[in-house]
Design a protein around this motif. Structure first.
Motif, PDB file in Angstrom:
ATOM      1  N   LEU A  81      35.075  27.639  43.540  1.00  0.00           N
ATOM      2  CA  LEU A  81      35.344  28.788  43.324  1.00  0.00           C
ATOM      3  C   LEU A  81      36.880  29.343  43.913  1.00  0.00           C
ATOM      4  CD1 LEU A  81      32.062  30.646  43.663  1.00  0.00           C
ATOM      5  CD2 LEU A  81      32.975  30.475  41.602  1.00  0.00           C
ATOM      6  N   LYS A  82      37.508  30.256  43.011  1.00  0.00           N
ATOM      7  CA  LYS A  82      38.632  30.898  43.849  1.00  0.00           C
ATOM      8  C   LYS A  82      38.393  32.249  43.834  1.00  0.00           C
ATOM      9  CE  LYS A  82      43.695  31.248  44.266  1.00  0.00           C
ATOM     10  NZ  LYS A  82      43.634  31.389  45.342  1.00  0.00           N
ATOM     11  N   LEU A  83      38.566  33.111  44.910  1.00  0.00           N
ATOM     12  CA  LEU A  83      37.834  34.370  44.918  1.00  0.00           C
ATOM     13  C   LEU A  83      39.246  35.419  45.202  1.00  0.00           C
ATOM     14  CD1 LEU A  83      34.942  33.948  47.162  1.00  0.00           C
ATOM     15  CD2 LEU A  83      35.020  34.093  44.721  1.00  0.00           C
ATOM     16  N   ARG A  84      39.015  36.562  44.688  1.00  0.00           N
ATOM     17  CA  ARG A  84      40.084  37.682  44.974  1.00  0.00           C
ATOM     18  C   ARG A  84      39.939  38.237  45.934  1.00  0.00           C
ATOM     19  NH1 ARG A  84      41.812  38.243  39.429  1.00  0.00           N
ATOM     20  NH2 ARG A  84      39.940  38.030  38.022  1.00  0.00           N
ATOM     21  N   ASN A  85      38.898  38.172  46.666  1.00  0.00           N
ATOM     22  CA  ASN A  85      38.124  39.303  47.720  1.00  0.00           C
ATOM     23  C   ASN A  85      38.067  38.512  48.989  1.00  0.00           C
ATOM     24  OD1 ASN A  85      36.412  40.592  49.259  1.00  0.00           O
ATOM     25  ND2 ASN A  85      36.430  41.926  47.362  1.00  0.00           N
ATOM     26  N   ASN A  86      38.683  38.613  49.863  1.00  0.00           N
ATOM     27  CA  ASN A  86      38.401  37.940  51.238  1.00  0.00           C
ATOM     28  C   ASN A  86      36.936  38.432  51.807  1.00  0.00           C
ATOM     29  OD1 ASN A  86      40.558  36.481  51.823  1.00  0.00           O
ATOM     30  ND2 ASN A  86      41.739  38.067  52.558  1.00  0.00           N
ATOM     31  N   MET A  87      36.365  39.513  51.539  1.00  0.00           N
ATOM     32  CA  MET A  87      35.105  40.087  51.802  1.00  0.00           C
ATOM     33  C   MET A  87      34.239  38.955  51.349  1.00  0.00           C
ATOM     34  SD  MET A  87      34.224  42.158  53.779  1.00  0.00           S
ATOM     35  CE  MET A  87      32.554  42.459  54.641  1.00  0.00           C
ATOM     36  N   ALA A  88      34.252  38.859  49.968  1.00  0.00           N
ATOM     37  CA  ALA A  88      33.384  37.796  49.254  1.00  0.00           C
ATOM     38  C   ALA A  88      33.445  36.557  49.793  1.00  0.00           C
ATOM     39  CB  ALA A  88      33.793  37.468  47.948  1.00  0.00           C
ATOM     40  N   LYS A  89      34.694  36.049  50.316  1.00  0.00           N
ATOM     41  CA  LYS A  89      34.513  34.771  50.898  1.00  0.00           C
ATOM     42  C   LYS A  89      33.751  34.549  52.296  1.00  0.00           C
ATOM     43  CE  LYS A  89      39.552  34.046  49.869  1.00  0.00           C
ATOM     44  NZ  LYS A  89      40.941  34.104  50.195  1.00  0.00           N
ATOM     45  N   MET A  90      33.722  35.642  53.058  1.00  0.00           N
ATOM     46  CA  MET A  90      32.924  35.561  54.121  1.00  0.00           C
ATOM     47  C   MET A  90      31.624  35.817  53.831  1.00  0.00           C
ATOM     48  SD  MET A  90      35.577  35.871  56.493  1.00  0.00           S
ATOM     49  CE  MET A  90      34.704  36.590  58.069  1.00  0.00           C
ATOM     50  N   THR A  91      31.259  36.811  52.867  1.00  0.00           N
ATOM     51  CA  THR A  91      29.869  37.163  52.913  1.00  0.00           C
ATOM     52  C   THR A  91      28.850  36.211  51.772  1.00  0.00           C
ATOM     53  OG1 THR A  91      30.369  38.506  50.973  1.00  0.00           O
ATOM     54  CG2 THR A  91      30.208  39.596  53.328  1.00  0.00           C
ATOM     55  N   TRP A  92      29.745  35.403  50.735  1.00  0.00           N
ATOM     56  CA  TRP A  92      28.909  34.762  49.827  1.00  0.00           C
ATOM     57  C   TRP A  92      28.228  33.815  50.603  1.00  0.00           C
ATOM     58  CZ3 TRP A  92      31.207  34.488  44.210  1.00  0.00           C
ATOM     59  CH2 TRP A  92      31.141  35.573  43.627  1.00  0.00           C
ATOM     60  N   PRO A  93      28.734  33.139  51.506  1.00  0.00           N
ATOM     61  CA  PRO A  93      28.207  31.661  51.966  1.00  0.00           C
ATOM     62  C   PRO A  93      26.750  32.182  52.521  1.00  0.00           C
ATOM     63  CG  PRO A  93      30.532  31.501  52.615  1.00  0.00           C
ATOM     64  CD  PRO A  93      30.184  32.975  51.972  1.00  0.00           C
ATOM     65  N   ARG A  94      26.581  33.574  53.077  1.00  0.00           N
ATOM     66  CA  ARG A  94      25.439  33.828  53.451  1.00  0.00           C
ATOM     67  C   ARG A  94      24.283  34.627  52.336  1.00  0.00           C
ATOM     68  NH1 ARG A  94      26.958  37.708  56.657  1.00  0.00           N
ATOM     69  NH2 ARG A  94      26.290  39.249  55.626  1.00  0.00           N
ATOM     70  N   ILE A  95      24.991  35.373  51.299  1.00  0.00           N
ATOM     71  CA  ILE A  95      24.289  35.957  50.382  1.00  0.00           C
ATOM     72  C   ILE A  95      23.553  35.110  49.266  1.00  0.00           C
ATOM     73  CG2 ILE A  95      24.284  37.679  48.537  1.00  0.00           C
ATOM     74  CD1 ILE A  95      26.472  39.154  50.037  1.00  0.00           C
ATOM     75  N   ILE A  96      24.255  34.108  49.062  1.00  0.00           N
ATOM     76  CA  ILE A  96      23.868  33.220  48.081  1.00  0.00           C
ATOM     77  C   ILE A  96      22.757  32.445  48.295  1.00  0.00           C
ATOM     78  CG2 ILE A  96      24.520  31.293  46.376  1.00  0.00           C
ATOM     79  CD1 ILE A  96      27.441  32.440  46.276  1.00  0.00           C
ATOM     80  N   PRO A  97      22.761  31.807  49.325  1.00  0.00           N
ATOM     81  CA  PRO A  97      21.416  31.083  49.743  1.00  0.00           C
ATOM     82  C   PRO A  97      20.188  31.907  49.811  1.00  0.00           C
ATOM     83  CG  PRO A  97      23.120  30.713  51.547  1.00  0.00           C
ATOM     84  CD  PRO A  97      23.899  31.433  50.482  1.00  0.00           C
ATOM     85  N   GLN A  98      20.544  33.416  50.508  1.00  0.00           N
ATOM     86  CA  GLN A  98      19.364  34.041  50.558  1.00  0.00           C
ATOM     87  C   GLN A  98      18.696  34.375  49.124  1.00  0.00           C
ATOM     88  OE1 GLN A  98      21.137  37.186  52.784  1.00  0.00           O
ATOM     89  NE2 GLN A  98      20.511  36.282  54.601  1.00  0.00           N
ATOM     90  N   ASN A  99      19.680  34.507  48.115  1.00  0.00           N
ATOM     91  CA  ASN A  99      19.165  34.849  46.727  1.00  0.00           C
ATOM     92  C   ASN A  99      18.849  33.989  45.805  1.00  0.00           C
ATOM     93  OD1 ASN A  99      19.046  38.035  47.657  1.00  0.00           O
ATOM     94  ND2 ASN A  99      21.536  37.425  47.779  1.00  0.00           N
ATOM     95  N   THR A 100      19.505  32.624  45.961  1.00  0.00           N
ATOM     96  CA  THR A 100      19.376  31.632  44.736  1.00  0.00           C
ATOM     97  C   THR A 100      18.875  30.646  45.301  1.00  0.00           C
ATOM     98  OG1 THR A 100      21.402  31.054  45.473  1.00  0.00           O
ATOM     99  CG2 THR A 100      21.254  32.735  43.767  1.00  0.00           C
TER     100      THR A 100
END
Lengths: 421, 209
Positions: free
Chosen positions: A248-267
């Motif tokens: 993945l290449k992201l537009r948003n720096n926030m997503a870079k920080m938060t996705w590594p936490r959100i994704i394993p919690q929800n999927t």
């Protein structure tokens, strides 16, 4: 003429010379290999990492996920559901997403199912032919084309799994439609096709030999787990299909920080950052490389001692030689220079041999690492700055080792020496 | 030509040497004899500028060598003084020819290869020029030393016990050779020795006591 004496003296006592040169050669070759390895390794890792902010993959070791998906070194931690991954790939924060599906290899080279995005992402150019358009069409990396002589129009059968000796899928042949321009990235060692080809290759197999395939996936669960759920027919063509990872290449720096936490919690997936994992890897390597570097400098230190002992031991027998030079008109400084020069000659020879043997060593290392990890190193690269520094260090060792004997020669009392002869 | 006046030297407060004056014109040979401990080698080292006298003058070719600084003295020694030592010393790693040529290079920065070859030829060493010094006999080695001392046409040749390690026959041959060569090259030759065999050969003698 002083240099001629120094040169002849170097070879007059070959045993001493030999020992010092062997030690110097060993240390210089180890250090030069390490310098080259570290630089080329980091270069390869960093260039492949460009443009990837996060990697989506099965839960497990994030380092393993990065190694398998970005560098094609390790086996992947497992597969993920395509529908689940698609939900994240289509989010507006994603600038581009490259799905990857593994399953087969050809003569040990991985066949990767992906999309056109892969070439865009890594800025790969087609040297000959076109990108894959239909199923079972492949584009091969430049090294593969060169090493096994694949040409456009050639066909081949993939082998199941990631080792050469697996079962051959002999019902569908892949057809080469394009060859990539050498990029120095992992793509040089990859066979690219579309994702559907990888799915179809295995669909067929599982329809035909369901039982056998089942055994297979039990043997190699992490490579090819989609087989287990494959029997039932799907409505959505992607429903139930699996892929290995998504870059993945992201537009948003926030997503870079938060996705590594959100994704394993929800999927059932994780999102790993290549930059983070590779830094961790370099830190691990760094310890080993520093340890080896210290060892090599240790050997260089010992070679310095060996030069010192050799020069110092011969001082006693050579004082008549020095006295003789002085009575024929040589200055004290010329004697100092003679002793230093002998050490400098030794160090230069040791350095040159070390660089040559280092290159030879790296060549063999490269051959074996290419076989095992599909990673080649260039033994003919010269790092002028680093190796220049190494040469300066080697000379410094020689000069320091020779300084005491040289001063002894410089301050020799000729009258006393001759009177006691 | 070499001259000395009132040269004294002391290694310590109790051991003082007062040397007789020396005057040895070009082409002449002066024999300096004396028992052990009378300062023969010390005198030779003083004349060669290897030691500094406590007082007195040493003049070689009208140059007071005590006025020269260390670097100039080294250069002067190379150009104007040829020394022949009791034992033969060589750069072991260099050939006989290179050992002789080396002396010309150190003194004059030019390699007198032709001249070295002709001197070695004169001394009967033509077949040995490419050997290592250690491969020669003692008598041959001493002749290489002589060739090395002569290569720069020195004003003064200083010989320290040049014959003591040779047998009677060779001792006389070497002594005559030296004195003949000194005449031929117009050098002052000073031989320091306790070798009684040489006393009958030379007219000019000084005995140290």
């Amino acid at each position: 003429m002083i240099s001629k004496i120094a040169w002849k003296n170097t070879w007059f006592k070959p045993l001493n010379t030999f020992l010092s040169i062997i030690l110097l050669t060993a240390s210089v070759s180890i250090i030069s290999i390490l310098i080259l390895l570290q630089k080329q390794f980091e270069e390869k890792f960093s260039s492949s990492m460009d443009n990837i902010d996060l990697v989506l993959g099965a839960k497990g070791s994030p380092l393993q996920l990065i190694l398998s998906s970005v560098y094609q070194i390790d086996a992947p931690p497992g597969n993920i559901s395509y529908t689940e991954a698609e939900a994240w790939m289509n989010k507006p924060m994603v600038e581009s997403a490259v799905p990857l599906a593994y399953g087969d290899n050809y003569l040990g080279y991985k066949i990767v199912g992906t999309t056109e995005n892969y070439t865009k992402h890594f800025d790969l150019k087609i040297q000959q032919g076109n990108l894959f358009a239909k199923d079972f069409e492949v584009v091969v990396g430049s090294n593969i084309a060169a090493n096994i002589g694949l040409k456009i129009g050639d066909t081949f059968f993939g082998t199941h799994g990631d080792v050469e000796e697996g079962e051959v899928h002999d019902h569908h042949a892949y057809k080469v439609v394009g060859i990539l321009v050498p990029s120095g990235k992992v793509a040089d060692q990859l066979i690219l096709t579309n994702i559907a080809s990888v799915w179809h290759m295995h669909d067929h197999e599982h329809k035909g030999h369901a039982e056998e395939a089942h055994n297979h996936s039990a043997e190699e669960p992490h490579v090819h787990t989609e087989g287990e759920e494959h029997h039932h027919e799907e409505v959505n063509p992607h429903e139930g299909k699996e892929i290995t990872a998504v870059l993945l290449k992201l537009r948003n720096n926030m997503a870079k920080m938060t996705w590594p936490r959100i994704i394993p919690q929800n999927t059932e997936m994780q999102a790993a950052s290549p930059a983070l994992e590779v830094n961790r890897l370099f830190a691990l390597f760094g310890v080993g490389i520093s340890a080896l570097t210290y060892l090599a400098y240790g050997i260089m230190f010992i070679s310095g001692i060996s030069i010192f002992v050799a020069l110092y031991n011969t001082l006693k027998e050579r004082r008549y030689e020095f006295a003789l030079l002085r009575i024929t008109g040589a200055t004290k400084f010329q004697l100092l220079w003679l002793v230093l020069l002998e050490s400098i000659f030794l160090c230069t020879i040791g350095f040159i041999l070390g660089i040559v043997f280092g290159r030879i060593g790296l060549y063999f290392l490269s051959v074996s690492s290419q076989e095992e990890f599909k990673m080649a190193f260039d033994p003919f690269e010269f790092l002028w700055k680093e190796e220049g520094m190494l040469f300066v260090a080697t000379l410094a060792v020689g000069i320091v080792a020779a300084i005491i004997p040289a001063i002894k020669a410089y301050s020799l009392n000729i009258s006393k020496t001759l009177a006691n002869a | 030509m070499i001259k000395t006046q009132n040269v004294t030297f002391s290694y310590s407060a109790t051991q003082k040497f007062h040397f007789p004056d020396i005057d040895c014109p070009n082409g002449q040979t002066l024999l300096v004899t004396g028992n052990s401990g009378t300062g023969k080698t010390t005198l030779l080292h003083l004349l060669g500028g290897l030691l500094q006298p406590t007082a007195g003058n040493i003049t070689i070719n009208n140059q007071d060598i005590l006025q020269l600084n260390a670097a100039k003295l080294d250069a002067f020694r190379g150009q104007s003084i040829g020394m022949i030592l009791q034992k033969s010393f060589f750069i072991e790693a260099l050939s006989v020819l290179d050992n002789v040529v080396l002396a010309s290079w150190i003194a004059k920065k030019s390699k007198a290869k032709e001249k070295a070859l002709s001197i070695l030829d004169n001394l009967g060493l033509k077949d040995h020029v490419h050997k290592l010094p250690s491969q020669l006999s003692i008598g041959q080695q001493q002749r290489v030393n002589i060739a090395r001392a002569l290569i720069n046409n020195p004003s003064v040749i200083l010989a320290d016990e040049p014959t003591s390690s040779l047998d009677d026959e060779n001792a006389l041959i070497v002594a005559r050779l030296l004195s003949d060569l000194a005449k031929e090259y117009q050098s002052s030759l000073i031989i320091v020795t306790h070798d009684q065999r040489l006393k009958s050969l030379f007219n000019h003698q000084i005995t140290l006591s």
